[in-house]
Design a protein around this motif. Structure first.
Motif, mmCIF file in Angstrom:
data_model
loop_
_atom_site.group_PDB
_atom_site.id
_atom_site.type_symbol
_atom_site.label_atom_id
_atom_site.label_comp_id
_atom_site.label_asym_id
_atom_site.label_seq_id
_atom_site.Cartn_x
_atom_site.Cartn_y
_atom_site.Cartn_z
ATOM 1 N N SER A 67 -10.277 65.242 43.991
ATOM 2 C CA SER A 67 -10.401 66.103 42.815
ATOM 3 C C SER A 67 -9.059 66.774 42.575
ATOM 4 O O SER A 67 -8.334 67.095 43.521
ATOM 5 C CB SER A 67 -11.457 67.174 43.060
ATOM 6 O OG SER A 67 -12.700 66.594 43.360
ATOM 7 N N HIS A 86 -6.641 72.132 38.155
ATOM 8 C CA HIS A 86 -5.469 72.674 37.484
ATOM 9 C C HIS A 86 -5.584 74.194 37.434
ATOM 10 O O HIS A 86 -6.509 74.733 36.848
ATOM 11 C CB HIS A 86 -5.357 72.111 36.063
ATOM 12 C CG HIS A 86 -5.196 70.628 36.045
ATOM 13 N ND1 HIS A 86 -3.968 70.018 36.051
ATOM 14 C CD2 HIS A 86 -6.117 69.633 36.052
ATOM 15 C CE1 HIS A 86 -4.143 68.709 36.063
ATOM 16 N NE2 HIS A 86 -5.428 68.447 36.056
ATOM 17 N N GLY A 103 -8.997 74.600 35.490
ATOM 18 C CA GLY A 103 -9.614 73.512 34.745
ATOM 19 C C GLY A 103 -9.499 72.206 35.496
ATOM 20 O O GLY A 103 -8.931 72.134 36.581
ATOM 21 N N GLY A 104 -10.053 71.201 34.897
ATOM 22 C CA GLY A 104 -10.024 69.868 35.475
ATOM 23 C C GLY A 104 -11.020 69.002 34.748
ATOM 24 O O GLY A 104 -11.606 69.410 33.739
ATOM 25 N N HIS A 105 -11.220 67.823 35.253
ATOM 26 C CA HIS A 105 -12.176 66.889 34.662
ATOM 27 C C HIS A 105 -13.302 66.664 35.650
ATOM 28 O O HIS A 105 -13.093 66.675 36.858
ATOM 29 C CB HIS A 105 -11.493 65.566 34.326
ATOM 30 C CG HIS A 105 -10.380 65.728 33.342
ATOM 31 N ND1 HIS A 105 -10.596 65.885 31.997
ATOM 32 C CD2 HIS A 105 -9.035 65.797 33.511
ATOM 33 C CE1 HIS A 105 -9.438 66.032 31.382
ATOM 34 N NE2 HIS A 105 -8.465 65.984 32.278
ATOM 35 N N ALA A 106 -14.483 66.453 35.135
ATOM 36 C CA ALA A 106 -15.648 66.208 35.981
ATOM 37 C C ALA A 106 -16.313 64.906 35.578
ATOM 38 O O ALA A 106 -16.263 64.501 34.416
ATOM 39 C CB ALA A 106 -16.646 67.358 35.851
ATOM 40 N N VAL A 107 -16.923 64.271 36.533
ATOM 41 C CA VAL A 107 -17.688 63.058 36.297
ATOM 42 C C VAL A 107 -19.124 63.359 36.696
ATOM 43 O O VAL A 107 -19.386 63.790 37.822
ATOM 44 C CB VAL A 107 -17.142 61.875 37.134
ATOM 45 C CG1 VAL A 107 -18.010 60.648 36.967
ATOM 46 C CG2 VAL A 107 -15.700 61.587 36.772
ATOM 47 N N LYS A 108 -20.043 63.160 35.796
ATOM 48 C CA LYS A 108 -21.452 63.401 36.067
ATOM 49 C C LYS A 108 -21.949 62.306 36.999
ATOM 50 O O LYS A 108 -21.846 61.115 36.684
ATOM 51 C CB LYS A 108 -22.227 63.406 34.751
ATOM 52 C CG LYS A 108 -23.666 63.778 34.883
ATOM 53 C CD LYS A 108 -24.209 63.985 33.467
ATOM 54 C CE LYS A 108 -25.640 63.719 33.332
ATOM 55 N NZ LYS A 108 -26.126 63.962 31.976
#
Length: 170
Positions: free
Chosen positions: A138, A141, A157-162
């Protein structure tokens, strides 16, 4: 100003005493809604060998905000060459021992890294990698704005994957 027994921390993480701390970073207590003992470790290699002993951790960690503080272990650099810090989060108890991404811990880490690194006034983007050892890398940011020598604003922040979904009927 919490003082921690560095040998007890090393024992709870299955590390050598010499691996705890780097530069002027020493174990410290921080919270941003959830309590953490920030444990600086010498390097990524040391972080990757950690075997967390939750019973030993429970004996040394402070109770704060109604719960035992979790361990957030960090070092400079990362497996990803753009990461400024590499981290692992361990919680006490028999539940979720390690977490692949912990926003509350990175929020608390912002206090520690500013305290030890003394950022100059301005905007400081910091990429923290976590979850590498779990096979779930992971990238969190962290953006710190420093004014008058203090943190005036912090954003995460960041990106997530369900990976799962569900419904609860009461």
């Amino acid at each position: 100003d919490a003082r921690f027994d560095r040998q007890a921390i090393a024992d709870a993480l299955s590390l050598k005493l010499s691996q705890i701390g780097f530069e002027n970073h020493v174990p410290s207590f921080w919270s941003a809604g959830a309590p953490f003992v920030m444990v600086p470790v010498h390097d990524v290699a040391a972080v990757s060998t950690i075997e967390f002993d939750s019973l030993r951790w429970e004996q040394l960690t402070p109770m704060a905000e109604g719960r035992l503080a979790s361990a957030y272990v960090y070092c400079r650099g990362g497996v990803n060459h753009t990461a400024r810090f590499h981290a692992r989060k361990f919680g006490p108890g028999a539940g979720n021992l390690e977490d692949p991404a912990t926003g509350s811990a990175v929020a608390a880490l912002s206090g520690a890294i500013h305290f030890f690194d003394q950022f100059v006034d301005g905007h400081h983007p910091v990429l923290v990698e976590q979850g590498v050892e779990m096979g779930r890398p992971s990238f969190i940011h962290l953006h710190l704005d420093i004014a008058g020598g203090e943190i005036s604003n912090a954003r995460i922040g960041g990106h997530a994957v369900k990976i799962a979904a569900g419904e609860l009927y009461v």
